[in-house]
Design an enzyme around this catalytic site. Structure first.
Site: not given
Ligand code: SF4
Length: 412
Positions: A137-138, A141, A150, A154, A157, A159, A318, A355, A362
């Protein structure tokens, strides 16, 4: 219940703990797992194997689940899996519905409500992905997605469309293709390994991947984004540190949101990484009833410095589908930044960023410190609200009167 976005009148943060208590380092303890052997408890593979992943386990360990949590947990595996390491589960306060760790980890029924402006891929990663598992995207990098797993999940998340594979995203990174793309693009000088969590790879796989990336002549800098030191500090073994230290310059960004996450176990794990010469930064997400309070945030960033970690970014949450109940406002974020800058060590102050929705990257957002700027002067405000004039000239040489503090009557 705590009033939204406010400290209590006696100055205590919403968690009900005093500022100094928030900064104390304590162990997560053994909790329900008091009869597990020391060797097993400190074995990261044991921790992963014994994660809380089902509603049944959750109900048994936490009979205080609210109806909203129970309903959320029943539906979680269709959106983002339920998963919590025993170590991290011990940080949850079962008696506090608004426990900051509980809000991050325990699914709630609100996750199934998606607002019109929410998205499954709020950062537009898929549209910037030239090969599976690589986001470019940048200009200089790339983001290299290593896995969709994971140690714990979370609930906010960004993603979650692919992490934990609950939505059938069919994530299949192809390391050969990802590495070939990087090798063919000499403008790429920086690779960020993320996921999912790259530290879930075995030492051997990680060493192999990092060696292949280091062998590309134009790669100057490697980074890992990980929450493992926080969910699973047992994974930060001396052997892992020995692998990582071969690939300097290699930086690690950890992800913590609340001072309670910084336990004695986490501090020791971070010390091992720092002793291996790895510069450490932290990324936090601004979350409602978790860290949207200036005292909580200040205790958190000060505690991070004590763990040898530089607070790097504070992210506006986000627009991820089903996250409205966890999202604090930008106004709240700016207010917190205002209470950090100048009020605590500069190293402790993260950059607050949004973002840009859809893939704009960002964007730093700051309280207004530049009040007015023209060809002759810049008017600036300091952390105490005092206003100063800085003389401006095209070649940088102050042309007018010497710099001075401005009193309010002069501003008219
Ligand atoms: S934010 Fe998403 S990718 Fe990061 S540790 Fe938590 S669940 Fe995993």
């Amino acid at each position: 219940m705590q009033a939204e976005n406010s400290s209590t009148e006696c100055g205590e943060p919403p968690s009900g703990r005093s500022f100094q208590a928030l900064k104390k380092f304590t162990s997560a303890g053994r909790g329900f797992w008091h009869d597990v052997s020391e060797a097993d408890w400190n074995d990261w593979r044991w921790q992963l194997k014994h994660r809380i992943t089902t509603v049944g386990q959750l109900e048994k360990l936490m009979p205080t689940l609210t109806p909203a949590e129970l309903a959320g947990a029943r539906l979680a595996n269709h959106k983002l899996a339920l998963g919590i390491t025993p170590y991290f589960f011990n940080l949850i306060d079962p008696a506090d519905e608004n426990c900051p760790i509980r809000r991050q980890m325990i699914p709630r029924i609100e996750e199934t409500t998606t607002a019109a402006w929410e998205m499954s891929d709020p950062c537009g990663e898929d549209s910037h992905s030239p090969v599976p598992g690589l986001v470019h995207r940048y200009p200089d990098r790339v983001l290299f997605l290593v896995t969709d797993r994971c140690a714990s999940y979370c609930r906010y998340c960004t993603r979650s469309r692919l992490v934990s594979n609950a939505t059938g995203y069919d994530f299949h990174p192809e390391f050969d293709k990802q590495i070939a793309y990087i090798a063919a693009h000499p403008e790429i000088r920086d690779v960020l390994l993320s996921g999912g969590d790259p530290l879930l790879l075995s030492d051997e796989k990680l060493e192999n991947l990092l060696s292949r990336l280091r062998a590309i002549p134009h790669i100057e800098f490697l980074r890992l984004g990980t929450r493992i030191p926080v969910f699973l500090p047992q994974r930060i073994t001396p052997e892992l540190c020995a692998v990582l230290k071969q690939f300097h310059p290699l930086f690690i960004s950890i992800h913590t949101n609340h001072p309670r996450e910084l336990t004695t176990e986490v501090r020791a794990a971070l010390s091992r990484l720092a002793d291996a010469g790895i510069p450490l930064g932290n990324q936090s997400v601004l979350l409602k009833h978790v860290n949207d309070d200036a005292d909580v945030m200040k205790a958190h960033v000060q505690k991070l410095l004590m763990c040898r970690v530089k607070p790097y970014y504070l992210y506006q949450c986000d627009l991820i589908a089903g996250s409205a109940h966890l999202r604090a406002s930008v106004a709240r974020g700016l207010e917190i930044m205002e209470k950090l800058r100048g009020h605590t060590t500069g190293y402790a102050v993260p950059q607050y960023v949004i973002d840009a929705p859809g893939g704009g990257g960002k964007v730093p957002v700051n309280p207004e410190y530049v009040l007015c700027r023209n060809a002759g002067r810049v008017l600036i405000r300091n952390f105490e609200g005092k206003i100063f004039e800085y003389p401006e000239a095209a070649d940088g040489t102050p042309a007018g009167l010497p710099p001075k503090e401005i009193v309010e009557s002069e501003l008219v």
